[in-house]
Write a protein that holds these residues in place. Structure first.
Motif, PDB file in Angstrom:
ATOM      1  N   ASP A  12     -24.958  35.493  12.322  1.00 52.33           N
ATOM      2  CA  ASP A  12     -25.381  34.235  11.721  1.00 52.33           C
ATOM      3  C   ASP A  12     -24.875  34.170  10.279  1.00 52.33           C
ATOM      4  O   ASP A  12     -25.222  35.013   9.453  1.00 52.33           O
ATOM      5  CB  ASP A  12     -26.906  34.163  11.765  1.00 52.33           C
ATOM      6  N   ASP A  13     -24.040  33.175   9.963  1.00 51.88           N
ATOM      7  CA  ASP A  13     -23.478  33.023   8.612  1.00 51.88           C
ATOM      8  C   ASP A  13     -24.541  32.827   7.534  1.00 51.88           C
ATOM      9  O   ASP A  13     -24.280  33.070   6.368  1.00 51.88           O
ATOM     10  CB  ASP A  13     -22.528  31.826   8.570  1.00 51.88           C
ATOM     11  N   ASP A  14     -25.714  32.357   7.927  1.00 53.51           N
ATOM     12  CA  ASP A  14     -26.765  32.074   6.952  1.00 53.51           C
ATOM     13  C   ASP A  14     -27.805  33.184   6.846  1.00 53.51           C
ATOM     14  O   ASP A  14     -28.742  33.078   6.060  1.00 53.51           O
ATOM     15  CB  ASP A  14     -27.458  30.753   7.296  1.00 53.51           C
ATOM     16  N   TYR A  15     -27.652  34.231   7.625  1.00 56.30           N
ATOM     17  CA  TYR A  15     -28.615  35.333   7.586  1.00 56.30           C
ATOM     18  C   TYR A  15     -28.376  36.192   6.348  1.00 56.30           C
ATOM     19  O   TYR A  15     -27.259  36.664   6.117  1.00 56.30           O
ATOM     20  CB  TYR A  15     -28.516  36.184   8.848  1.00 56.30           C
ATOM     21  N   PRO A  16     -29.401  36.398   5.515  1.00 54.99           N
ATOM     22  CA  PRO A  16     -29.222  37.166   4.266  1.00 54.99           C
ATOM     23  C   PRO A  16     -29.163  38.672   4.527  1.00 54.99           C
ATOM     24  O   PRO A  16     -30.122  39.397   4.308  1.00 54.99           O
ATOM     25  CB  PRO A  16     -30.454  36.771   3.453  1.00 54.99           C
ATOM     26  N   ALA A  17     -28.011  39.144   4.951  1.00 56.11           N
ATOM     27  CA  ALA A  17     -27.861  40.532   5.387  1.00 56.11           C
ATOM     28  C   ALA A  17     -27.426  41.484   4.278  1.00 56.11           C
ATOM     29  O   ALA A  17     -27.503  42.686   4.455  1.00 56.11           O
ATOM     30  CB  ALA A  17     -26.854  40.594   6.530  1.00 56.11           C
ATOM     31  N   TYR A  18     -26.967  40.970   3.147  1.00 55.74           N
ATOM     32  CA  TYR A  18     -26.338  41.828   2.139  1.00 55.74           C
ATOM     33  C   TYR A  18     -27.157  41.928   0.859  1.00 55.74           C
ATOM     34  O   TYR A  18     -27.567  40.915   0.295  1.00 55.74           O
ATOM     35  CB  TYR A  18     -24.935  41.300   1.808  1.00 55.74           C
ATOM     36  N   THR A  19     -27.352  43.138   0.405  1.00 53.87           N
ATOM     37  CA  THR A  19     -28.025  43.360  -0.870  1.00 53.87           C
ATOM     38  C   THR A  19     -27.095  42.938  -2.005  1.00 53.87           C
ATOM     39  O   THR A  19     -25.887  42.768  -1.798  1.00 53.87           O
ATOM     40  CB  THR A  19     -28.379  44.843  -1.060  1.00 53.87           C
ATOM     41  N   MET A  20     -27.634  42.818  -3.185  1.00 51.95           N
ATOM     42  CA  MET A  20     -26.823  42.444  -4.334  1.00 51.95           C
ATOM     43  C   MET A  20     -25.711  43.468  -4.574  1.00 51.95           C
ATOM     44  O   MET A  20     -24.559  43.096  -4.820  1.00 51.95           O
ATOM     45  CB  MET A  20     -27.658  42.285  -5.591  1.00 51.95           C
ATOM     46  N   GLY A  21     -26.045  44.734  -4.505  1.00 51.48           N
ATOM     47  CA  GLY A  21     -25.041  45.779  -4.729  1.00 51.48           C
ATOM     48  C   GLY A  21     -23.914  45.721  -3.715  1.00 51.48           C
ATOM     49  O   GLY A  21     -22.746  45.826  -4.064  1.00 51.48           O
ATOM     50  N   ARG A  22     -24.275  45.549  -2.432  1.00 47.32           N
ATOM     51  CA  ARG A  22     -23.264  45.470  -1.383  1.00 47.32           C
ATOM     52  C   ARG A  22     -22.420  44.207  -1.548  1.00 47.32           C
ATOM     53  O   ARG A  22     -21.206  44.235  -1.387  1.00 47.32           O
ATOM     54  CB  ARG A  22     -23.933  45.495  -0.004  1.00 47.32           C
ATOM     55  N   ALA A  23     -23.060  43.101  -1.877  1.00 51.10           N
ATOM     56  CA  ALA A  23     -22.336  41.845  -2.079  1.00 51.10           C
ATOM     57  C   ALA A  23     -21.338  41.984  -3.222  1.00 51.10           C
ATOM     58  O   ALA A  23     -20.183  41.571  -3.102  1.00 51.10           O
ATOM     59  CB  ALA A  23     -23.315  40.701  -2.351  1.00 51.10           C
ATOM     60  N   ALA A  24     -21.762  42.574  -4.324  1.00 50.58           N
ATOM     61  CA  ALA A  24     -20.865  42.770  -5.471  1.00 50.58           C
ATOM     62  C   ALA A  24     -19.692  43.663  -5.081  1.00 50.58           C
ATOM     63  O   ALA A  24     -18.544  43.377  -5.445  1.00 50.58           O
ATOM     64  CB  ALA A  24     -21.628  43.363  -6.648  1.00 50.58           C
ATOM     65  N   ASP A  25     -19.955  44.719  -4.337  1.00 54.13           N
ATOM     66  CA  ASP A  25     -18.874  45.607  -3.881  1.00 54.13           C
ATOM     67  C   ASP A  25     -17.888  44.856  -2.990  1.00 54.13           C
ATOM     68  O   ASP A  25     -16.671  44.998  -3.145  1.00 54.13           O
ATOM     69  CB  ASP A  25     -19.441  46.796  -3.099  1.00 54.13           C
TER      70      ASP A  25
END
Length: 112
Positions: A12-25
């Motif tokens: 699901d494209d709208d599912y918030p699966a990523y933490t801030m750290g992972r997203a930044a990486d």
């Protein structure tokens, strides 16, 4: 929501699966950049029960576009506005195409 439910939503494209750290990486950027685009209201990450920011794939695509503009010298506030307008234009074009298809189905062209 159980772990099984969460795993099933990873597509699901709208599912918030990523933490801030992972997203930044993933975006090759800093957590500060993600905070800045949040403050500029480009994206609003959801919060985990513990209050941590969580990002969806859709939000990461938006953030990546903003980062591209900023990397090319656009001020962050302007980059956020550009991305918002691009997103609105894309949605309007999608809706317009749906209306055209509906109109064509309702009124097929007649043979002369």
């Amino acid at each position: 929501m159980t772990a099984d439910d969460s795993f099933g939503r990873l597509d699901d494209d709208d599912y918030p699966a990523y933490t801030m750290g992972r997203a930044a990486d993933m975006l090759h950027t800093t957590q500060g950049f993600l905070r800045a685009i949040g403050e500029a209201r480009l994206i609003t990450p959801l919060r985990s029960p513990g209050g941590h920011r969580r990002y969806s794939r859709y939000q990461l695509r938006i953030a990546a576009r903003a980062r591209e503009l900023v990397d090319n010298g656009t001020p962050i506030e302007a980059a956020c506005r550009i991305v918002i307008l691009e997103d609105q234009l894309e949605e309007a074009q999608r809706i317009n195409a749906e209306y055209r298809r509906s109109a064509e189905l309702a009124n097929p062209p007649t043979a002369a």
